[in-house]
Design a protein around this motif. Structure first.
Motif, short mmCIF file in Angstrom:
data_model
loop_
_atom_site.label_atom_id
_atom_site.label_comp_id
_atom_site.label_asym_id
_atom_site.label_seq_id
_atom_site.Cartn_x
_atom_site.Cartn_y
_atom_site.Cartn_z
N ALA A 204 0.81 -1.22 0.00
CA ALA A 204 0.00 0.00 0.00
C ALA A 204 0.85 1.27 0.00
O ALA A 204 0.51 2.26 -0.66
N PHE A 208 0.72 4.43 -2.56
CA PHE A 208 0.52 5.82 -2.12
C PHE A 208 1.60 6.73 -2.68
O PHE A 208 1.29 7.82 -3.21
N ALA A 211 0.99 7.43 -6.25
CA ALA A 211 -0.12 8.37 -6.41
C ALA A 211 0.31 9.79 -6.07
O ALA A 211 -0.10 10.75 -6.74
N CYS A 235 -1.42 17.66 -2.61
CA CYS A 235 -2.15 17.12 -1.45
C CYS A 235 -3.66 17.20 -1.68
O CYS A 235 -4.40 16.27 -1.32
N LEU A 238 -4.63 14.36 -3.91
CA LEU A 238 -4.68 13.09 -3.16
C LEU A 238 -6.02 12.96 -2.44
O LEU A 238 -6.69 11.92 -2.51
N ARG A 239 -6.40 14.01 -1.74
CA ARG A 239 -7.67 13.98 -0.99
C ARG A 239 -8.85 13.81 -1.93
O ARG A 239 -9.75 13.00 -1.68
N THR A 241 -9.01 12.45 -4.79
CA THR A 241 -9.05 11.17 -5.49
C THR A 241 -9.23 9.99 -4.54
O THR A 241 -9.06 8.84 -4.94
N TRP A 243 -7.77 9.34 -1.35
CA TRP A 243 -6.81 9.00 -0.30
C TRP A 243 -7.26 9.65 1.01
O TRP A 243 -7.66 10.81 1.01
N VAL A 245 -6.66 11.56 3.46
CA VAL A 245 -5.80 12.60 4.01
C VAL A 245 -6.46 13.15 5.27
O VAL A 245 -7.65 13.52 5.26
N LEU A 259 -1.95 11.12 6.55
CA LEU A 259 -3.07 10.30 6.10
C LEU A 259 -3.25 9.12 7.04
O LEU A 259 -2.36 8.77 7.83
N ALA A 263 -4.40 3.37 5.07
CA ALA A 263 -4.10 3.54 3.65
C ALA A 263 -2.73 3.02 3.26
O ALA A 263 -2.47 2.78 2.08
N VAL A 264 -1.84 2.86 4.25
CA VAL A 264 -0.46 2.46 3.94
C VAL A 264 -0.01 1.24 4.74
O VAL A 264 1.14 0.79 4.60
#
Length: 267
Positions: A204, A208, A211, A235, A238-239, A241, A243, A245, A259, A263-264
């Motif tokens: 993950a 990230f 991305a 940033c 990212l939010r 799309t 992720w 955040v 984040l 997610a990771v």
């Protein structure tokens, strides 16, 4: 390297290399005082540990000064496994700031800190040992307390850290001096031990960082307004799309992004 284990009265862990410098941990401290000020203010016992502060106690002194602006009666304890380093730090001890020998067991006589900062400590352990150290430290936190485990470069210009509660890791934060940053994935070499070996296809954190690089490339037109505006635009992408955040423009403009750990987290 095996997970740290108790051997009688011997502290848990091994000495760090000891490298440190003034202001090296300023980005982490700024995030703690900005994001977790409420935790410090609400604590019945405002006890904070700086674990493995290294050959010089300078960053522990800085931590105490910065936290005092949030909680004037904060008590900061610098803990080091090397007795020589502990002895060298004693002249800087004062009310609300002390130094003692110890390791992951914390050696606090049963007191439980509201915050433990452990920067550049676990990087010398293998991943399994790092998870074991987390578990040991989590068990010693005050209810609702926080462990901040991370890594930064020698000057503190690039850093990442994980916020860990007694219930488990909550967030990952990336922070950088944006001038001179080529791409967000340049921070991969500073990932905490729990993630640094997971930056490979199928994990993950790898997805990230890819991305984030893509969002950074898409934000190239903002570069004419400066690296800060480009970072903030990335940033935001990212939010937008999907992720998770966890912060916003007020933190992004400082060269940070946080984040959700989910997610990771390693797969």
């Amino acid at each position: 390297m095996p997970a740290p284990r108790s051997t009688g009265d011997r502290p848990l862990g091994i000495p760090t290399r000891g490298t440190t410098a003034p202001n090296r941990l300023r980005r982490i401290d700024r995030w703690v005082t900005g994001t977790y000020a409420r935790l410090l203010r609400a604590a019945d016992d405002p006890l904070v540990v700086d674990l493995g502060y290294g050959a010089s106690p300078v960053t522990t002194v800085e931590l105490a000064d910065r936290l005092r602006a949030v909680r004037p009666d904060v008590e900061v304890v610098g803990i080091e496994i090397d007795p020589v380093r502990v002895a060298a730090a004693q002249p800087l001890a004062r009310e609300g700031l002390s130094f003692r020998r110890g390791g992951f067991e914390l050696a606090l006589g049963g007191r439980r800190p509201v915050l433990v900062r452990a920067l550049n400590v676990l990087r010398q352990y293998d991943e399994a040992a790092a998870w074991g150290a987390w578990a040991t430290l989590q068990a010693r936190l005050a209810p609702g307390g926080l462990l901040v485990d991370g890594t930064c470069d020698e000057l503190g210009r690039r850093a990442t850290w994980v916020a860990v509660t007694p219930e488990g890791p909550r967030t990952l934060t990336l922070a950088a001096r944006l001038a001179g940053l080529g791409r967000p994935s340049d921070l991969a070499e500073r990932l905490p031990k729990a993630l640094i070996h997971r930056n490979v296809e199928g994990e993950a954190v790898f997805a990230f960082l890819r991305a984030f690089d893509s969002a950074w490339d898409s934000a190239a037109p903002y570069a004419s307004f400066g690296a800060r505006q480009r970072w903030m635009a990335a940033c935001r992408t990212l939010r937008d799309t999907g992720w998770p955040v966890a912060d916003g423009p007020a933190r992004w403009r400082l060269g940070e992004v946080t984040l959700a750990w989910s997610a990771v987290a390693p797969r």
